[in-house]
Write a protein that holds these residues in place. Structure first.
Motif, PDB file in Angstrom:
ATOM      1  N   CYS A   1     -16.369   4.816   0.542  1.00  0.00           N
ATOM      2  CA  CYS A   1     -16.106   6.035   1.307  1.00  0.00           C
ATOM      3  C   CYS A   1     -14.622   6.383   1.363  1.00  0.00           C
ATOM      4  O   CYS A   1     -14.256   7.430   1.877  1.00  0.00           O
ATOM      5  CB  CYS A   1     -16.671   5.911   2.714  1.00  0.00           C
ATOM      6  SG  CYS A   1     -15.932   4.594   3.668  1.00  0.00           S
ATOM      7  N   ALA A   2     -13.753   5.514   0.846  1.00  0.00           N
ATOM      8  CA  ALA A   2     -12.315   5.750   0.874  1.00  0.00           C
ATOM      9  C   ALA A   2     -11.671   4.902  -0.219  1.00  0.00           C
ATOM     10  O   ALA A   2     -12.351   4.101  -0.868  1.00  0.00           O
ATOM     11  CB  ALA A   2     -11.750   5.386   2.245  1.00  0.00           C
ATOM     12  N   GLU A   3     -10.361   5.091  -0.409  1.00  0.00           N
ATOM     13  CA  GLU A   3      -9.620   4.298  -1.380  1.00  0.00           C
ATOM     14  C   GLU A   3      -8.260   3.923  -0.817  1.00  0.00           C
ATOM     15  O   GLU A   3      -7.685   4.674  -0.028  1.00  0.00           O
ATOM     16  CB  GLU A   3      -9.381   5.075  -2.679  1.00  0.00           C
ATOM     17  CG  GLU A   3     -10.568   5.192  -3.574  1.00  0.00           C
ATOM     18  CD  GLU A   3     -10.223   5.863  -4.908  1.00  0.00           C
ATOM     19  OE1 GLU A   3     -11.095   5.820  -5.777  1.00  0.00           O
ATOM     20  OE2 GLU A   3      -9.126   6.422  -5.060  1.00  0.00           O
ATOM     21  N   VAL A   4      -7.785   2.775  -1.263  1.00  0.00           N
ATOM     22  CA  VAL A   4      -6.433   2.342  -0.949  1.00  0.00           C
ATOM     23  C   VAL A   4      -5.727   2.097  -2.276  1.00  0.00           C
ATOM     24  O   VAL A   4      -6.237   1.389  -3.138  1.00  0.00           O
ATOM     25  CB  VAL A   4      -6.431   1.045  -0.098  1.00  0.00           C
ATOM     26  CG1 VAL A   4      -5.019   0.527   0.095  1.00  0.00           C
ATOM     27  CG2 VAL A   4      -7.077   1.297   1.254  1.00  0.00           C
ATOM     28  N   GLU A   5      -4.556   2.734  -2.423  1.00  0.00           N
ATOM     29  CA  GLU A   5      -3.772   2.564  -3.641  1.00  0.00           C
ATOM     30  C   GLU A   5      -2.536   1.729  -3.299  1.00  0.00           C
ATOM     31  O   GLU A   5      -1.843   1.991  -2.314  1.00  0.00           O
ATOM     32  CB  GLU A   5      -3.353   3.936  -4.153  1.00  0.00           C
ATOM     33  CG  GLU A   5      -2.617   3.901  -5.468  1.00  0.00           C
ATOM     34  CD  GLU A   5      -2.305   5.295  -5.985  1.00  0.00           C
ATOM     35  OE1 GLU A   5      -1.227   5.455  -6.586  1.00  0.00           O
ATOM     36  OE2 GLU A   5      -3.116   6.215  -5.782  1.00  0.00           O
TER      37      GLU A   5
ATOM     38  N   VAL B   1       0.854  -1.190   0.000  1.00  0.00           N
ATOM     39  CA  VAL B   1       0.000   0.000   0.000  1.00  0.00           C
ATOM     40  C   VAL B   1       0.891   1.242   0.000  1.00  0.00           C
ATOM     41  O   VAL B   1       1.805   1.374   0.816  1.00  0.00           O
ATOM     42  CB  VAL B   1      -0.948  -0.006   1.216  1.00  0.00           C
ATOM     43  CG1 VAL B   1      -1.710   1.312   1.317  1.00  0.00           C
ATOM     44  CG2 VAL B   1      -1.917  -1.183   1.112  1.00  0.00           C
ATOM     45  N   VAL B   2       0.612   2.148  -0.951  1.00  0.00           N
ATOM     46  CA  VAL B   2       1.423   3.360  -1.094  1.00  0.00           C
ATOM     47  C   VAL B   2       0.642   4.638  -0.787  1.00  0.00           C
ATOM     48  O   VAL B   2       1.240   5.700  -0.616  1.00  0.00           O
ATOM     49  CB  VAL B   2       2.055   3.461  -2.501  1.00  0.00           C
ATOM     50  CG1 VAL B   2       3.038   2.312  -2.719  1.00  0.00           C
ATOM     51  CG2 VAL B   2       0.999   3.472  -3.595  1.00  0.00           C
ATOM     52  N   TYR B   3      -0.694   4.540  -0.698  1.00  0.00           N
ATOM     53  CA  TYR B   3      -1.506   5.729  -0.431  1.00  0.00           C
ATOM     54  C   TYR B   3      -2.885   5.296   0.053  1.00  0.00           C
ATOM     55  O   TYR B   3      -3.444   4.326  -0.454  1.00  0.00           O
ATOM     56  CB  TYR B   3      -1.659   6.571  -1.708  1.00  0.00           C
ATOM     57  CG  TYR B   3      -2.551   7.771  -1.543  1.00  0.00           C
ATOM     58  CD1 TYR B   3      -2.127   8.891  -0.832  1.00  0.00           C
ATOM     59  CD2 TYR B   3      -3.824   7.792  -2.088  1.00  0.00           C
ATOM     60  CE1 TYR B   3      -2.949   9.998  -0.669  1.00  0.00           C
ATOM     61  CE2 TYR B   3      -4.654   8.895  -1.935  1.00  0.00           C
ATOM     62  CZ  TYR B   3      -4.219   9.992  -1.225  1.00  0.00           C
ATOM     63  OH  TYR B   3      -5.030  11.073  -1.062  1.00  0.00           O
ATOM     64  N   VAL B   4      -3.403   6.029   1.042  1.00  0.00           N
ATOM     65  CA  VAL B   4      -4.765   5.796   1.527  1.00  0.00           C
ATOM     66  C   VAL B   4      -5.507   7.120   1.455  1.00  0.00           C
ATOM     67  O   VAL B   4      -5.070   8.124   2.026  1.00  0.00           O
ATOM     68  CB  VAL B   4      -4.783   5.264   2.975  1.00  0.00           C
ATOM     69  CG1 VAL B   4      -6.213   5.058   3.454  1.00  0.00           C
ATOM     70  CG2 VAL B   4      -3.993   3.966   3.090  1.00  0.00           C
ATOM     71  N   GLU B   5      -6.613   7.138   0.714  1.00  0.00           N
ATOM     72  CA  GLU B   5      -7.496   8.308   0.684  1.00  0.00           C
ATOM     73  C   GLU B   5      -8.515   8.120   1.792  1.00  0.00           C
ATOM     74  O   GLU B   5      -9.393   7.257   1.698  1.00  0.00           O
ATOM     75  CB  GLU B   5      -8.197   8.433  -0.663  1.00  0.00           C
ATOM     76  CG  GLU B   5      -9.101   9.648  -0.739  1.00  0.00           C
ATOM     77  CD  GLU B   5      -9.870   9.709  -2.043  1.00  0.00           C
ATOM     78  OE1 GLU B   5     -11.110   9.739  -1.981  1.00  0.00           O
ATOM     79  OE2 GLU B   5      -9.235   9.703  -3.101  1.00  0.00           O
ATOM     80  N   LEU B   6      -8.384   8.908   2.847  1.00  0.00           N
ATOM     81  CA  LEU B   6      -9.249   8.789   4.011  1.00  0.00           C
ATOM     82  C   LEU B   6     -10.581   9.497   3.778  1.00  0.00           C
ATOM     83  O   LEU B   6     -10.631  10.507   3.073  1.00  0.00           O
ATOM     84  CB  LEU B   6      -8.556   9.399   5.236  1.00  0.00           C
ATOM     85  CG  LEU B   6      -7.220   8.758   5.632  1.00  0.00           C
ATOM     86  CD1 LEU B   6      -6.493   9.647   6.629  1.00  0.00           C
ATOM     87  CD2 LEU B   6      -7.457   7.373   6.196  1.00  0.00           C
ATOM     88  N   PRO B   7     -11.654   9.010   4.400  1.00  0.00           N
ATOM     89  CA  PRO B   7     -12.914   9.761   4.345  1.00  0.00           C
ATOM     90  C   PRO B   7     -12.778  11.017   5.202  1.00  0.00           C
ATOM     91  O   PRO B   7     -11.876  11.099   6.048  1.00  0.00           O
ATOM     92  CB  PRO B   7     -13.936   8.788   4.932  1.00  0.00           C
ATOM     93  CG  PRO B   7     -13.142   7.897   5.829  1.00  0.00           C
ATOM     94  CD  PRO B   7     -11.781   7.782   5.198  1.00  0.00           C
ATOM     95  N   GLY B   8     -13.649  11.967   4.997  1.00  0.00           N
ATOM     96  CA  GLY B   8     -13.608  13.189   5.801  1.00  0.00           C
ATOM     97  C   GLY B   8     -14.314  13.000   7.133  1.00  0.00           C
ATOM     98  O   GLY B   8     -15.354  12.349   7.208  1.00  0.00           O
TER      99      GLY B   8
END
Length: 127
Positions: free
Chosen positions: A56-60, A38-45
């Motif tokens: 509600c979020a993404e993991v790259e 995992v190189v990036y996590v887009e967190l929910p607000g």
């Protein structure tokens, strides 16, 4: 693969740790292993309203981008800001330091519809 008995699991490969009306959520050991590094996590607000089984979020990862689904309905009350600087925690400790967000559940009974560890283990062994 590790699937702690005290957690509940979604068919979309998220885990839920319940503490009263709050649910701490992350992705399972199976999910992080499938994703690779995992190189990036887009967190929910914080303050966002989430619906059960909605993204509600993404993991790259080095392999792909995967959506994260909320296993329960409610309001995001906390996110794991440490993942902004150390997304690899999702791989290293998916049930601990790699948690993603916390939801104040609108209906804590929703957790009862999720899989227990044995049910989740059976699901991933079929895959």
């Amino acid at each position: 693969m590790d699937f702690p008995d005290e957690l509940r699991y979604s068919e979309e490969h998220e885990w839920v740790a319940v503490d009263g009306a709050r649910a701490r959520i992350g992705i399972t050991d199976f999910a992080q292993d499938s994703l690779g590094d995992v190189v990036y996590v887009e967190l929910p607000g914080v303050g966002a309203n989430v619906m059960a089984h909605a993204t509600c979020a993404e993991v790259e990862s080095t392999k792909s981008v995967s959506e994260i689904f909320s296993p329960v309905t409610g309001t995001v009350v906390e996110v794991n800001e440490a993942l902004n600087d150390a997304p690899e925690q999702v791989n290293a400790d998916p049930y601990g330091a790699g948690w993603i967000f916390v939801v104040e559940m609108a209906d804590p009974a929703e957790v009862d519809a999720l899989l227990d560890a044995g049910g989740y283990r059976a699901l991933v062994e079929e895959a």
